[in-house]
Motif scaffolding. Structure first.
Motif, mmCIF file in Angstrom:
data_model
loop_
_atom_site.group_PDB
_atom_site.id
_atom_site.type_symbol
_atom_site.label_atom_id
_atom_site.label_comp_id
_atom_site.label_asym_id
_atom_site.label_seq_id
_atom_site.Cartn_x
_atom_site.Cartn_y
_atom_site.Cartn_z
ATOM 1 N N HIS A 32 -20.332 18.419 -46.280
ATOM 2 C CA HIS A 32 -18.896 18.101 -46.282
ATOM 3 C C HIS A 32 -18.104 19.405 -46.313
ATOM 4 C CE1 HIS A 32 -15.186 15.943 -46.965
ATOM 5 N NE2 HIS A 32 -14.910 16.805 -47.923
ATOM 6 N N THR A 33 -17.067 19.472 -45.523
ATOM 7 C CA THR A 33 -16.180 20.631 -45.491
ATOM 8 C C THR A 33 -14.776 20.191 -45.863
ATOM 9 O OG1 THR A 33 -17.494 21.683 -43.770
ATOM 10 C CG2 THR A 33 -15.254 22.463 -44.030
ATOM 11 N N VAL A 51 -13.938 25.117 -48.481
ATOM 12 C CA VAL A 51 -15.222 25.036 -49.165
ATOM 13 C C VAL A 51 -16.132 24.117 -48.351
ATOM 14 C CG1 VAL A 51 -14.443 23.132 -50.651
ATOM 15 C CG2 VAL A 51 -16.341 24.576 -51.379
ATOM 16 N N THR A 52 -17.404 24.494 -48.266
ATOM 17 C CA THR A 52 -18.409 23.654 -47.607
ATOM 18 C C THR A 52 -19.483 23.341 -48.634
ATOM 19 O OG1 THR A 52 -18.021 24.650 -45.443
ATOM 20 C CG2 THR A 52 -20.121 23.527 -45.761
ATOM 21 N N THR A 53 -19.805 22.066 -48.777
ATOM 22 C CA THR A 53 -20.836 21.630 -49.709
ATOM 23 C C THR A 53 -21.999 21.050 -48.921
ATOM 24 O OG1 THR A 53 -19.159 21.123 -51.355
ATOM 25 C CG2 THR A 53 -21.329 20.145 -51.684
ATOM 26 N N VAL A 55 -25.573 19.103 -49.601
ATOM 27 C CA VAL A 55 -26.424 18.406 -50.559
ATOM 28 C C VAL A 55 -27.768 18.186 -49.873
ATOM 29 C CG1 VAL A 55 -26.679 16.343 -51.992
ATOM 30 C CG2 VAL A 55 -24.416 17.320 -51.625
ATOM 31 N N SER A 92 -30.085 21.845 -56.686
ATOM 32 C CA SER A 92 -28.635 21.744 -56.836
ATOM 33 C C SER A 92 -28.001 21.751 -55.448
ATOM 34 C CB SER A 92 -28.086 22.922 -57.645
ATOM 35 O OG SER A 92 -28.265 24.126 -56.924
ATOM 36 N N PRO A 93 -26.759 21.305 -55.350
ATOM 37 C CA PRO A 93 -26.038 21.446 -54.081
ATOM 38 C C PRO A 93 -25.792 22.922 -53.776
ATOM 39 C CG PRO A 93 -24.960 19.849 -55.512
ATOM 40 C CD PRO A 93 -25.989 20.553 -56.327
ATOM 41 N N ILE A 95 -22.908 25.419 -52.295
ATOM 42 C CA ILE A 95 -21.470 25.426 -52.064
ATOM 43 C C ILE A 95 -21.075 26.790 -51.515
ATOM 44 C CG2 ILE A 95 -19.192 25.108 -53.081
ATOM 45 C CD1 ILE A 95 -20.574 23.390 -55.238
ATOM 46 N N THR A 97 -17.984 29.202 -50.270
ATOM 47 C CA THR A 97 -16.541 29.346 -50.391
ATOM 48 C C THR A 97 -16.188 30.831 -50.452
ATOM 49 O OG1 THR A 97 -14.604 28.585 -51.625
ATOM 50 C CG2 THR A 97 -16.506 29.258 -52.924
ATOM 51 N N CYS A 105 -16.245 26.372 -58.104
ATOM 52 C CA CYS A 105 -17.368 25.656 -57.491
ATOM 53 C C CYS A 105 -18.508 25.508 -58.487
ATOM 54 C CB CYS A 105 -17.857 26.388 -56.248
ATOM 55 S SG CYS A 105 -16.698 26.314 -54.886
ATOM 56 N N GLY A 108 -17.573 22.850 -60.699
ATOM 57 C CA GLY A 108 -17.497 21.560 -60.044
ATOM 58 C C GLY A 108 -16.090 21.032 -59.900
#
Length: 113
Positions: A32-33, A51-53, A55, A92-93, A95, A97, A105, A108
């Motif tokens: 997700h961005t 931010v780009t996450t 998972v 963990s995810p 992230i 940024t 980040c 969270g």
């Protein structure tokens, strides 16, 4: 242009890219961005960031994945890299940024409020 377009005979990795040549081609990976664009105010200048996450799977905490890391230029924050180096596991995810948002980040959340 993409690297594969400029150098079509260059082999990157062991596998052929998926139909979208993207992380989302990998089954189970979620990406997700979010872009943040704010006009200037009395409190801050113009904000243009994001931010780009990533998972790695739906149950990332209980089902760690094998992984490794590579620092392209040695600049920037890589929170959690010691755990990856020590165990070879991603639990963990991820992230991505700008340098000033790493703390949020890690916590969270986007803001300190």
């Amino acid at each position: 242009m993409r690297v594969r377009e400029v150098l079509p005979n260059l082999k990157l990795g062991y596998y052929k890219p998926g139909p979208k040549n993207s992380l989302t081609d990998v089954p189970g990976v979620l990406v997700h961005t979010e872009s943040v664009h704010l006009p200037p105010t009395d409190d801050h200048q113009h904000v243009n960031t994001g931010v780009t996450t990533i998972v790695p799977n739906h149950d990332w905490f209980s089902q760690s994945l094998n992984c490794g890391i590579f620092r392209w230029n040695g600049s920037g924050e890589m929170t959690g890299s010691h755990w990856i180096n020590e165990t070879g596991l991603l639990s963990s995810p991820i992230i991505i940024t700008n340098s000033f948002a790493v703390g949020q980040c890690y916590k969270g959340r986007l803001t300190d409020t």
